[in-house]
Scaffold this active site. Structure first.
Site, short mmCIF file in Angstrom:
data_model
loop_
_atom_site.label_atom_id
_atom_site.label_comp_id
_atom_site.label_asym_id
_atom_site.label_seq_id
_atom_site.Cartn_x
_atom_site.Cartn_y
_atom_site.Cartn_z
N TYR A 24 0.80 -1.23 0.00
CA TYR A 24 0.00 0.00 0.00
C TYR A 24 0.83 1.28 0.00
CZ TYR A 24 -3.72 -3.31 1.05
OH TYR A 24 -4.60 -4.35 0.98
N HIS A 101 -9.38 1.45 -5.45
CA HIS A 101 -8.44 0.63 -4.66
C HIS A 101 -7.01 1.08 -4.91
CE1 HIS A 101 -11.59 -2.24 -3.66
NE2 HIS A 101 -12.00 -2.07 -4.90
C1 DQA Z 1 -7.90 -2.39 -0.89
C2 DQA Z 1 -7.83 -3.83 -1.40
C3 DQA Z 1 -8.66 -4.76 -0.52
O1 DQA Z 1 -8.55 -6.10 -1.01
C4 DQA Z 1 -8.14 -4.74 0.89
O2 DQA Z 1 -8.98 -5.51 1.73
C5 DQA Z 1 -7.95 -3.38 1.44
C6 DQA Z 1 -7.48 -2.30 0.56
C7 DQA Z 1 -7.01 -1.44 -1.69
O3 DQA Z 1 -7.18 -0.24 -1.57
O4 DQA Z 1 -6.12 -1.91 -2.42
O5 DQA Z 1 -8.08 -3.15 2.64
O6 DQA Z 1 -9.25 -1.93 -1.02
#
Ligand code: DQA
Length: 146
Positions: A24, A101
């Protein structure tokens, strides 16, 4: 006054910058909020930027966006893969909804491939880190009708 763009983030995104940075990144949610603010204000739009770990609160905010928002950007995080209730709430909206995402869930574990959000979204932006939010707000502003 044009209506604001709502940007809602779901569970664990308050830990952005600390949580799995290899996936992330190091930017915090506050950093992401500043990027979104800049994009929205370039379009003369106000921004409502919120995060919650609670499914119920997220749904309450979707109901609020239904009345108050010009468009909605939502990163439902884990709830996107599990929540029929969130799907039902989003289905009541008559405004653009962008499913956002940071990572690309389609390129990750198979349990992330299912989404209750994308079938009721206008479009999906994923895989670009904080830029996913910026691109989502750009799309939200350009799709917004009022
Ligand atoms: C997310 C991807 C999801 O699979 C995960 O549960 C998240 C973050 C993303 O921003 O990449 O918490 O939504």
């Amino acid at each position: 006054m044009p209506k604001p763009i709502y940007v809602l983030s779901g569970p664990n995104l308050n830990l952005l910058g600390e949580r799995e940075p290899e996936i992330y990144g190091r930017a915090t949610l506050a950093d992401v909020g500043r990027l979104c603010e800049a994009r929205a204000s370039a379009h003369g739009r106000a921004l409502v930027f919120r995060q919650t770990n609670s499914e119920g609160e997220l749904i309450e905010w979707v109901h609020e966006a239904r009345r108050e928002a010009a468009a909605l950007v939502i990163n439902a995080a884990g709830y996107g893969h599990t929540s029929v209730a969130l799907h039902d709430a989003l289905k009541t909206l008559a405004l653009p909804v962008i499913d956002c995402h940071l990572s690309n869930p389609a390129a990750r574990e198979s349990f992330r491939h299912a989404s209750y959000v994308s079938p009721v979204a206008s479009g999906v932006v994923s895989g670009f880190g904080p830029m996913s939010y910026e691109l989502s707000v750009e799309a939200a502003c350009r799709l917004a009708a009022d």
